[in-house]
Design a protein around this motif. Structure first.
Motif, PDB file in Angstrom:
ATOM      1  N   LYS A  46      -8.613  49.182   2.008  1.00  0.00           N
ATOM      2  CA  LYS A  46      -9.255  49.492   3.114  1.00  0.00           C
ATOM      3  C   LYS A  46     -10.548  50.431   2.335  1.00  0.00           C
ATOM      4  O   LYS A  46     -10.622  51.201   1.596  1.00  0.00           O
ATOM      5  N   PRO A  47     -11.743  49.762   3.118  1.00  0.00           N
ATOM      6  CA  PRO A  47     -13.023  50.272   2.593  1.00  0.00           C
ATOM      7  C   PRO A  47     -13.225  51.786   2.900  1.00  0.00           C
ATOM      8  O   PRO A  47     -12.489  52.103   3.867  1.00  0.00           O
ATOM      9  N   SER A  48     -13.998  52.610   2.173  1.00  0.00           N
ATOM     10  CA  SER A  48     -14.136  53.923   2.459  1.00  0.00           C
ATOM     11  C   SER A  48     -15.044  54.201   3.830  1.00  0.00           C
ATOM     12  O   SER A  48     -15.628  53.297   4.139  1.00  0.00           O
ATOM     13  N   PHE A  49     -15.027  55.445   4.256  1.00  0.00           N
ATOM     14  CA  PHE A  49     -15.818  55.714   5.698  1.00  0.00           C
ATOM     15  C   PHE A  49     -17.203  55.411   5.286  1.00  0.00           C
ATOM     16  O   PHE A  49     -18.061  55.026   6.424  1.00  0.00           O
ATOM     17  N   ASP A  51     -18.692  53.057   3.886  1.00  0.00           N
ATOM     18  CA  ASP A  51     -18.865  51.622   4.080  1.00  0.00           C
ATOM     19  C   ASP A  51     -18.625  50.950   5.484  1.00  0.00           C
ATOM     20  O   ASP A  51     -17.427  50.748   5.846  1.00  0.00           O
ATOM     21  N   VAL A  52     -19.508  51.643   6.413  1.00  0.00           N
ATOM     22  CA  VAL A  52     -19.136  51.060   7.709  1.00  0.00           C
ATOM     23  C   VAL A  52     -19.183  49.886   8.184  1.00  0.00           C
ATOM     24  O   VAL A  52     -18.149  49.206   8.852  1.00  0.00           O
ATOM     25  N   ARG A  55     -15.910  48.477   6.654  1.00  0.00           N
ATOM     26  CA  ARG A  55     -14.764  49.167   7.117  1.00  0.00           C
ATOM     27  C   ARG A  55     -14.403  48.401   8.783  1.00  0.00           C
ATOM     28  O   ARG A  55     -13.274  47.840   8.986  1.00  0.00           O
ATOM     29  N   TRP A  58     -12.913  44.995   7.885  1.00  0.00           N
ATOM     30  CA  TRP A  58     -11.611  45.197   7.513  1.00  0.00           C
ATOM     31  C   TRP A  58     -10.940  45.418   8.545  1.00  0.00           C
ATOM     32  O   TRP A  58      -9.552  44.774   8.791  1.00  0.00           O
ATOM     33  N   ASP A  59     -11.298  46.336   9.621  1.00  0.00           N
ATOM     34  CA  ASP A  59     -10.172  46.662  10.856  1.00  0.00           C
ATOM     35  C   ASP A  59     -10.131  45.402  11.566  1.00  0.00           C
ATOM     36  O   ASP A  59      -9.002  45.247  12.362  1.00  0.00           O
ATOM     37  N   GLU A  62      -7.627  43.172  10.112  1.00  0.00           N
ATOM     38  CA  GLU A  62      -6.298  43.984  10.213  1.00  0.00           C
ATOM     39  C   GLU A  62      -5.773  43.700  11.507  1.00  0.00           C
ATOM     40  O   GLU A  62      -4.326  43.484  11.489  1.00  0.00           O
TER      41      GLU A  62
END
Length: 84
Positions: A46-49, A51-52, A55, A58-59, A62
């Motif tokens: 999961k990318p860091s916060f 990396d909007v 993320r 990814w979401d 997912e």
């Protein structure tokens, strides 16, 4: 190549030539369905916060966890057809 795969590949090509750029939620859905259809379930970190964009992508991917590849291909085809 099956008919579904051929139609999927045609839709991928068609997605690059849409007359209008879809809104961001639709772009995320296109991305997620493509990844689910071609890669399968998301197993990436999961990318860091900070990396909007990463993320959000990814979401979106997912959320499709457990979706069969053929189902994702058909949903992708249907979505691209609705945008054309």
């Amino acid at each position: 190549m099956s008919d579904l795969n051929a139609a999927f590949e045609a839709s991928v090509a068609q997605s690059k030539n849409l007359s209008e750029r879809p809104d961001n939620p639709t772009l995320l859905k296109i991305y997620a369905l493509y990844k689910q259809a071609t890669v399968g379930d998301n197993s990436e970190k999961k990318p860091s916060f900070s990396d909007v964009v990463g993320r959000a992508k990814w979401d979106a991917w997912e959320k499709l966890k457990g979706t069969d590849g053929d189902t994702a291909r058909q949903q992708y085809i249907d979505l691209i057809a609705s945008l054309s």
